[in-house]
Design an enzyme around this catalytic site. Structure first.
Site, PDB file in Angstrom:
ATOM      1  N   GLU B  62       0.835  -1.210   0.000  1.00 50.63           N
ATOM      2  CA  GLU B  62       0.000   0.000   0.000  1.00 50.63           C
ATOM      3  C   GLU B  62       0.866   1.255   0.000  1.00 50.63           C
ATOM      4  O   GLU B  62       0.630   2.183  -0.775  1.00 50.63           O
ATOM      5  CB  GLU B  62      -0.902   0.040   1.245  1.00 50.63           C
ATOM      6  CG  GLU B  62      -1.875  -1.104   1.387  1.00 50.63           C
ATOM      7  CD  GLU B  62      -2.940  -1.134   0.311  1.00 50.63           C
ATOM      8  OE1 GLU B  62      -3.030  -0.170  -0.469  1.00 50.63           O
ATOM      9  OE2 GLU B  62      -3.664  -2.122   0.225  1.00 50.63           O
ATOM     10  N   ASN B  66       1.193   3.873  -3.099  1.00 54.76           N
ATOM     11  CA  ASN B  66       0.851   5.286  -2.915  1.00 54.76           C
ATOM     12  C   ASN B  66       1.962   6.196  -3.418  1.00 54.76           C
ATOM     13  O   ASN B  66       1.697   7.185  -4.098  1.00 54.76           O
ATOM     14  CB  ASN B  66       0.614   5.578  -1.425  1.00 54.76           C
ATOM     15  CG  ASN B  66      -0.796   5.223  -1.001  1.00 54.76           C
ATOM     16  OD1 ASN B  66      -1.630   4.888  -1.824  1.00 54.76           O
ATOM     17  ND2 ASN B  66      -1.046   5.305   0.290  1.00 54.76           N
ATOM     18  N   ARG B 129      -9.000   3.444  -7.824  1.00 55.91           N
ATOM     19  CA  ARG B 129      -8.399   3.352  -6.497  1.00 55.91           C
ATOM     20  C   ARG B 129      -9.522   3.324  -5.471  1.00 55.91           C
ATOM     21  O   ARG B 129     -10.489   4.073  -5.570  1.00 55.91           O
ATOM     22  CB  ARG B 129      -7.471   4.554  -6.226  1.00 55.91           C
ATOM     23  CG  ARG B 129      -6.384   4.761  -7.262  1.00 55.91           C
ATOM     24  CD  ARG B 129      -5.560   3.535  -7.499  1.00 55.91           C
ATOM     25  NE  ARG B 129      -4.995   2.997  -6.270  1.00 55.91           N
ATOM     26  CZ  ARG B 129      -4.443   1.801  -6.187  1.00 55.91           C
ATOM     27  NH1 ARG B 129      -4.397   1.014  -7.236  1.00 55.91           N
ATOM     28  NH2 ARG B 129      -3.942   1.387  -5.051  1.00 55.91           N
TER      29      ARG B 129
END
Lengths: 102, 172
Positions: B62, B66, B129
């Site tokens: 994650e 990002n 997303r």
């Protein structure tokens, strides 16, 4: 990778890869959308049989397809989910909008 | 695989562990898998459970994702920031049974960190997303710290104590 997408009756079967992350999810979303638009399938089934890893990108794929297919009154299913995948799906509350089957 | 191995106490190492590693890699999506596998391999001396490894891999994935898609997004690249190849800086420290992970980028930063950390908030819904990145990091790690300012990049610091979950995962 095309063999991971199959249309059976009114269902689009998507065989998810071993690892579902952002890198893989872009392709899955794009291809699944092509099938939904071109083949006019009513429902989408995500098969997690081979999947050992999934992050929030996988959630994005499912939510994105759910939005499209539910617009036409279709349903989304997740099958062969192991405990990990199921937990990931449930953290996001996805079990309320899609059918999860082990 | 001998089942007898499970009886070995994995929290009590005779000597205290201290280990550190740093990796710098290009901000391209193929490196997401590399990053999480590298961290997973790094924690093996702590003898983590499959659950713990999976939690760590998800959280790292994650954070790195990002950095790649938000930190260095198309908008940031357009502003003439693409002179040098964009990098993601990953560093890990093991201290006894605690893992510290830091994921840093020198991208566009986050204006409102609190808002960004809200579940389901995303600036890129068109990219599919889900807006669950920070929520996952919080759920799977013990501690999460986000330091960011617009145009100053972002630093994610996460902490996880290992050896707190049982060996055999219970059903539901």
């Amino acid at each position: 990778m095309e063999e991971n997408f199959k249309v059976i009756d009114n269902y689009l079967m998507v065989k998810m890869p071993e690892e579902v992350d952002h890198h893989k999810s872009v392709y899955i979303s794009k291809t699944a959308d092509e099938y939904i638009m071109n083949e006019g399938v009513g429902n989408v089934v995500f098969d997690f049989e081979d999947t050992r890893f999934m992050d929030s990108s996988g959630i994005g794929v499912i939510i994105g397809r759910y939005k499209k297919i539910s617009y036409f009154g279709g349903k989304v299913f997740a099958i062969n989910t192991d405990t990990r995948i199921k937990r990931t799906l449930m953290i996001c509350g996805l079990h309320k909008v899609i059918e999860i089957m082990e | 695989m001998e089942t007898g191995q499970k009886d070995i106490s994995r929290t009590k190492n005779e000597m205290s562990l201290k280990n550190e590693m740093q990796i710098t890699f290009d901000a391209v999506s193929v490196n997401e898998a590399f990053a999480r596998v590298a961290v997973a391999a790094f924690v093996t001396p702590l003898n983590p459970t499959i659950e713990e490894v999976s939690d760590i891999k998800t959280a790292v994935s994650e954070a790195v994702t990002n950095a790649i898609i938000h930190g260095y997004d198309a908008e940031f690249m357009k502003e003439g920031n693409s002179k040098s190849p964009n990098k993601v800086y990953l560093s890990c420290i093991i201290e006894d049974d605690v893992l510290y992970v830091e994921v840093k980028d020198k991208g566009k930063g986050i204006a409102d960190v609190e808002q960004a950390m809200e579940p389901l908030f995303t600036t890129k819904p068109e990219m599919d997303r889900s807006g669950m990145g920070f929520a996952f990091m919080e759920a799977f790690m013990d501690d999460l710290e986000v330091i960011s300012q617009p145009n100053m990049g972002t630093i994610i610091r996460m902490k996880k104590k290992l050896g707190t979950t049982p060996w055999i995962g219970y059903e539901e």
